[in-house]
Motif scaffolding. Sequence first.
Motif, PDB file in Angstrom:
ATOM      1  N   GLN A  22     -30.312  30.011 -36.914  1.00 58.18           N
ATOM      2  CA  GLN A  22     -30.149  31.329 -36.294  1.00 58.18           C
ATOM      3  C   GLN A  22     -29.016  31.322 -35.270  1.00 58.18           C
ATOM      4  OE1 GLN A  22     -31.885  34.236 -37.241  1.00 58.18           O
ATOM      5  NE2 GLN A  22     -30.128  35.039 -36.135  1.00 58.18           N
ATOM      6  N   GLN A  23     -28.946  30.268 -34.456  1.00 60.62           N
ATOM      7  CA  GLN A  23     -27.851  30.161 -33.483  1.00 60.62           C
ATOM      8  C   GLN A  23     -26.505  30.147 -34.204  1.00 60.62           C
ATOM      9  OE1 GLN A  23     -29.408  26.528 -31.617  1.00 60.62           O
ATOM     10  NE2 GLN A  23     -29.271  27.579 -29.637  1.00 60.62           N
ATOM     11  N   LYS A  29     -20.860  26.152 -41.065  1.00 65.72           N
ATOM     12  CA  LYS A  29     -21.296  24.759 -41.162  1.00 65.72           C
ATOM     13  C   LYS A  29     -20.982  24.004 -39.867  1.00 65.72           C
ATOM     14  CE  LYS A  29     -21.048  24.212 -46.207  1.00 65.72           C
ATOM     15  NZ  LYS A  29     -22.327  24.796 -46.385  1.00 65.72           N
ATOM     16  N   ALA A  30     -19.816  24.248 -39.307  1.00 65.96           N
ATOM     17  CA  ALA A  30     -19.455  23.603 -38.042  1.00 65.96           C
ATOM     18  C   ALA A  30     -20.426  24.011 -36.934  1.00 65.96           C
ATOM     19  CB  ALA A  30     -18.020  23.952 -37.649  1.00 65.96           C
ATOM     20  N   LYS A  39     -26.586  12.391 -34.261  1.00 59.85           N
ATOM     21  CA  LYS A  39     -25.520  12.932 -33.416  1.00 59.85           C
ATOM     22  C   LYS A  39     -24.201  12.219 -33.697  1.00 59.85           C
ATOM     23  CE  LYS A  39     -28.426  14.770 -29.783  1.00 59.85           C
ATOM     24  NZ  LYS A  39     -28.701  14.875 -28.353  1.00 59.85           N
ATOM     25  N   THR A  40     -24.260  10.922 -33.990  1.00 60.30           N
ATOM     26  CA  THR A  40     -23.052  10.170 -34.324  1.00 60.30           C
ATOM     27  C   THR A  40     -22.431  10.717 -35.611  1.00 60.30           C
ATOM     28  OG1 THR A  40     -23.876   8.189 -33.227  1.00 60.30           O
ATOM     29  CG2 THR A  40     -22.137   7.870 -34.854  1.00 60.30           C
ATOM     30  N   VAL A  41     -23.264  10.999 -36.608  1.00 64.71           N
ATOM     31  CA  VAL A  41     -22.782  11.598 -37.857  1.00 64.71           C
ATOM     32  C   VAL A  41     -22.160  12.967 -37.571  1.00 64.71           C
ATOM     33  CG1 VAL A  41     -23.521  12.598 -40.065  1.00 64.71           C
ATOM     34  CG2 VAL A  41     -24.380  10.356 -39.353  1.00 64.71           C
ATOM     35  N   ILE A  42     -22.877  13.774 -36.791  1.00 61.63           N
ATOM     36  CA  ILE A  42     -22.419  15.126 -36.472  1.00 61.63           C
ATOM     37  C   ILE A  42     -21.091  15.090 -35.727  1.00 61.63           C
ATOM     38  CG2 ILE A  42     -22.903  17.151 -35.026  1.00 61.63           C
ATOM     39  CD1 ILE A  42     -25.925  16.666 -35.747  1.00 61.63           C
ATOM     40  N   TYR A  71     -24.820  23.061 -33.101  1.00 64.72           N
ATOM     41  CA  TYR A  71     -26.105  23.387 -32.480  1.00 64.72           C
ATOM     42  C   TYR A  71     -27.174  22.335 -32.766  1.00 64.72           C
ATOM     43  CZ  TYR A  71     -24.152  27.776 -30.934  1.00 64.72           C
ATOM     44  OH  TYR A  71     -23.374  28.714 -30.301  1.00 64.72           O
ATOM     45  N   ALA A  72     -27.107  21.661 -33.908  1.00 65.50           N
ATOM     46  CA  ALA A  72     -28.046  20.564 -34.175  1.00 65.50           C
ATOM     47  C   ALA A  72     -27.817  19.416 -33.188  1.00 65.50           C
ATOM     48  CB  ALA A  72     -27.892  20.068 -35.610  1.00 65.50           C
ATOM     49  N   ALA A  73     -26.563  19.186 -32.842  1.00 64.86           N
ATOM     50  CA  ALA A  73     -26.251  18.126 -31.876  1.00 64.86           C
ATOM     51  C   ALA A  73     -26.749  18.463 -30.473  1.00 64.86           C
ATOM     52  CB  ALA A  73     -24.747  17.863 -31.840  1.00 64.86           C
TER      53      ALA A  73
END
Length: 115
Positions: free
Chosen positions: A103-104, A35-36, A53-56, A41-43
């Motif tokens: 995938q990453q 999950k981390a 990005k602030t949430v992440i 990688y989404a950020a």
Amino acid sequence: MSNPSEHSSEAYSEAGFWQKVKQFAKQAGREVIHKAFCLYYAAQRPDTPKWAKTVIFGALAYFITPLDAVPDLTPFVGFTDDLGALAAALAMVSVYIDDEVEQQASDKTAQWFED
């Protein structure tokens, strides 16, 4: 008791993230680390908006902060609050967790948890 909203995304650092993963990956477990990595990688995606990005970064800051609601050194329990914070952030930004990000994260998780 601390919660993710008390942690600013300014508390996040990439070095701190990788240090926490290096130090506690096996103890935290595959689910927490995966999950981390999804959030991490989404950020990194340029099309992820600033609010996401602030949430992440807030959730990742909570993950790397040593003062948790439940200490991370407590066997089998210490990462449950981290998992909750990461899962909540994932739910909020799930639209930015595409196949490439997944995938990453899966590839990186597999590297840390080689069977």
